[in-house]
Design a protein around this motif. Structure first.
Motif, PDB file in Angstrom:
ATOM      1  N   GLY A  86       0.816  -1.204   0.000  1.00  9.41           N
ATOM      2  CA  GLY A  86       0.000   0.000   0.000  1.00  9.41           C
ATOM      3  C   GLY A  86       0.856   1.263   0.000  1.00  9.41           C
ATOM      4  O   GLY A  86       0.597   2.197  -0.769  1.00  9.41           O
ATOM      5  N   ALA A  87       1.864   1.296   0.843  1.00  8.45           N
ATOM      6  CA  ALA A  87       2.746   2.466   0.897  1.00  8.45           C
ATOM      7  C   ALA A  87       3.499   2.640  -0.421  1.00  8.45           C
ATOM      8  O   ALA A  87       3.618   3.758  -0.937  1.00  8.45           O
ATOM      9  CB  ALA A  87       3.737   2.322   2.060  1.00  8.45           C
ATOM     10  N   ALA A  88       3.980   1.540  -0.978  1.00  5.97           N
ATOM     11  CA  ALA A  88       4.690   1.612  -2.255  1.00  5.97           C
ATOM     12  C   ALA A  88       3.766   2.092  -3.368  1.00  5.97           C
ATOM     13  O   ALA A  88       4.146   2.934  -4.191  1.00  5.97           O
ATOM     14  CB  ALA A  88       5.276   0.240  -2.614  1.00  5.97           C
ATOM     15  N   HIS A  89       2.536   1.596  -3.387  1.00  7.66           N
ATOM     16  CA  HIS A  89       1.595   1.982  -4.428  1.00  7.66           C
ATOM     17  C   HIS A  89       1.214   3.456  -4.289  1.00  7.66           C
ATOM     18  O   HIS A  89       1.181   4.196  -5.286  1.00  7.66           O
ATOM     19  CB  HIS A  89       0.362   1.086  -4.379  1.00  7.66           C
ATOM     20  N   ALA A  90       0.924   3.892  -3.061  1.00  9.95           N
ATOM     21  CA  ALA A  90       0.580   5.299  -2.837  1.00  9.95           C
ATOM     22  C   ALA A  90       1.730   6.208  -3.271  1.00  9.95           C
ATOM     23  O   ALA A  90       1.515   7.231  -3.935  1.00  9.95           O
ATOM     24  CB  ALA A  90       0.231   5.537  -1.369  1.00  9.95           C
ATOM     25  N   GLY A  91       2.943   5.844  -2.914  1.00 16.80           N
ATOM     26  CA  GLY A  91       4.106   6.652  -3.278  1.00 16.80           C
ATOM     27  C   GLY A  91       4.348   6.693  -4.775  1.00 16.80           C
ATOM     28  O   GLY A  91       4.604   7.757  -5.356  1.00 16.80           O
ATOM     29  N   CYS A  92       4.242   5.557  -5.426  1.00 17.87           N
ATOM     30  CA  CYS A  92       4.472   5.468  -6.867  1.00 17.87           C
ATOM     31  C   CYS A  92       3.411   6.252  -7.635  1.00 17.87           C
ATOM     32  O   CYS A  92       3.727   7.048  -8.526  1.00 17.87           O
ATOM     33  CB  CYS A  92       4.477   4.001  -7.290  1.00 17.87           C
ATOM     34  N   PHE A  93       2.142   6.031  -7.276  1.00 17.57           N
ATOM     35  CA  PHE A  93       1.044   6.721  -7.938  1.00 17.57           C
ATOM     36  C   PHE A  93       1.178   8.242  -7.798  1.00 17.57           C
ATOM     37  O   PHE A  93       1.028   8.982  -8.766  1.00 17.57           O
ATOM     38  CB  PHE A  93      -0.300   6.249  -7.353  1.00 17.57           C
TER      39      PHE A  93
ATOM     40  N   PRO B  24       4.334   2.437 -12.304  1.00 18.60           N
ATOM     41  CA  PRO B  24       4.930   1.105 -12.342  1.00 18.60           C
ATOM     42  C   PRO B  24       4.348   0.105 -11.345  1.00 18.60           C
ATOM     43  O   PRO B  24       4.198  -1.069 -11.665  1.00 18.60           O
ATOM     44  CB  PRO B  24       6.415   1.372 -12.060  1.00 18.60           C
ATOM     45  N   VAL B  25       3.982   0.561 -10.151  1.00 17.66           N
ATOM     46  CA  VAL B  25       3.418  -0.372  -9.174  1.00 17.66           C
ATOM     47  C   VAL B  25       2.032  -0.831  -9.616  1.00 17.66           C
ATOM     48  O   VAL B  25       1.696  -2.012  -9.490  1.00 17.66           O
ATOM     49  CB  VAL B  25       3.413   0.236  -7.753  1.00 17.66           C
ATOM     50  N   SER B  26       1.212   0.073 -10.170  1.00 14.66           N
ATOM     51  CA  SER B  26      -0.088  -0.349 -10.699  1.00 14.66           C
ATOM     52  C   SER B  26       0.090  -1.411 -11.773  1.00 14.66           C
ATOM     53  O   SER B  26      -0.670  -2.374 -11.847  1.00 14.66           O
ATOM     54  CB  SER B  26      -0.846   0.834 -11.306  1.00 14.66           C
ATOM     55  N   LYS B  27       1.089  -1.229 -12.614  1.00 12.34           N
ATOM     56  CA  LYS B  27       1.319  -2.165 -13.717  1.00 12.34           C
ATOM     57  C   LYS B  27       1.704  -3.558 -13.229  1.00 12.34           C
ATOM     58  O   LYS B  27       1.374  -4.552 -13.874  1.00 12.34           O
ATOM     59  CB  LYS B  27       2.410  -1.630 -14.647  1.00 12.34           C
ATOM     60  N   VAL B  28       2.388  -3.654 -12.104  1.00  9.93           N
ATOM     61  CA  VAL B  28       2.844  -4.954 -11.627  1.00  9.93           C
ATOM     62  C   VAL B  28       1.769  -5.682 -10.807  1.00  9.93           C
ATOM     63  O   VAL B  28       1.788  -6.908 -10.704  1.00  9.93           O
ATOM     64  CB  VAL B  28       4.157  -4.825 -10.816  1.00  9.93           C
ATOM     65  N   LEU B  29       0.811  -4.943 -10.271  1.00 11.32           N
ATOM     66  CA  LEU B  29      -0.223  -5.560  -9.443  1.00 11.32           C
ATOM     67  C   LEU B  29      -1.348  -6.115 -10.305  1.00 11.32           C
ATOM     68  O   LEU B  29      -1.899  -5.422 -11.139  1.00 11.32           O
ATOM     69  CB  LEU B  29      -0.772  -4.537  -8.447  1.00 11.32           C
ATOM     70  N   ASN B  30      -1.688  -7.361 -10.079  1.00  9.10           N
ATOM     71  CA  ASN B  30      -2.736  -8.019 -10.844  1.00  9.10           C
ATOM     72  C   ASN B  30      -3.998  -8.078  -9.985  1.00  9.10           C
ATOM     73  O   ASN B  30      -4.400  -9.123  -9.507  1.00  9.10           O
ATOM     74  CB  ASN B  30      -2.281  -9.427 -11.237  1.00  9.10           C
ATOM     75  N   THR B  31      -4.589  -6.893  -9.758  1.00  6.97           N
ATOM     76  CA  THR B  31      -5.780  -6.799  -8.925  1.00  6.97           C
ATOM     77  C   THR B  31      -6.633  -5.638  -9.379  1.00  6.97           C
ATOM     78  O   THR B  31      -6.217  -4.851 -10.231  1.00  6.97           O
ATOM     79  CB  THR B  31      -5.408  -6.666  -7.432  1.00  6.97           C
TER      80      THR B  31
END
Length: 140
Positions: free
Chosen positions: A51-58, A124-131
């Motif tokens: 979650g922290a990685a996704h929030a930061g990346c986005f 990039p984090v959105s792209k790697v997550l399959n959800t």
């Protein structure tokens, strides 16, 4: 570019203890275990870190996209709510909801939402997550 994270673990699934670290040293031996992951006890867990990685990346991706559109954020704050559900015999991250609150001088609601959705899909984090990833974007 390459970076890394690491984990150590001792013991069984319920009585064991672990620690998670990052190569940069920004996170050093942060404790985690069954209780912090599934029972809301103190410590971290992999989903919280995702979650922290996704929030930061986005948020960083949106900053780039805003700059390309001639806009600069005064402030952006993103929370990523990660849903971990029992699926079959195990668990899976089934959804992530990004909740963005932003103050961007000169931005109108429609353009802001368009750019935020572009960042949601393109980071990039959105792209790697399959959800399933959803977004609520509030322009202050």
């Amino acid at each position: 570019m390459k970076t890394s994270g690491s984990a150590v673990w001792s013991g069984g699934i319920k009585d064991g203890r672990g620690a998670i670290s990052t190569a940069s040293g920004a996170l050093q031996a942060a404790p985690y275990g069954f209780a912090s992951r599934f029972e809301g006890k103190p410590g971290t867990n992999p989903e919280e870190l995702i979650g922290a990685a996704h929030a930061g990346c986005f948020t960083m991706a949106l900053s780039l996209i805003l700059g390309e559109a001639g806009l600069t954020a005064e402030k952006m704050e993103t929370k990523a709510e990660v849903t971990l559900d029992k699926v079959g015999d195990g668990f899976a991250i089934t959804a992530i909801h990004l909740d963005l609150q932003a103050k961007i001088p000169g931005a109108d609601k429609a353009r802001f939402e368009e750019l935020a959705n572009k960042a949601k899909v393109g980071c990039p984090v959105s792209k790697v997550l399959n959800t399933n990833i959803t977004l609520t974007a509030t322009l202050l």
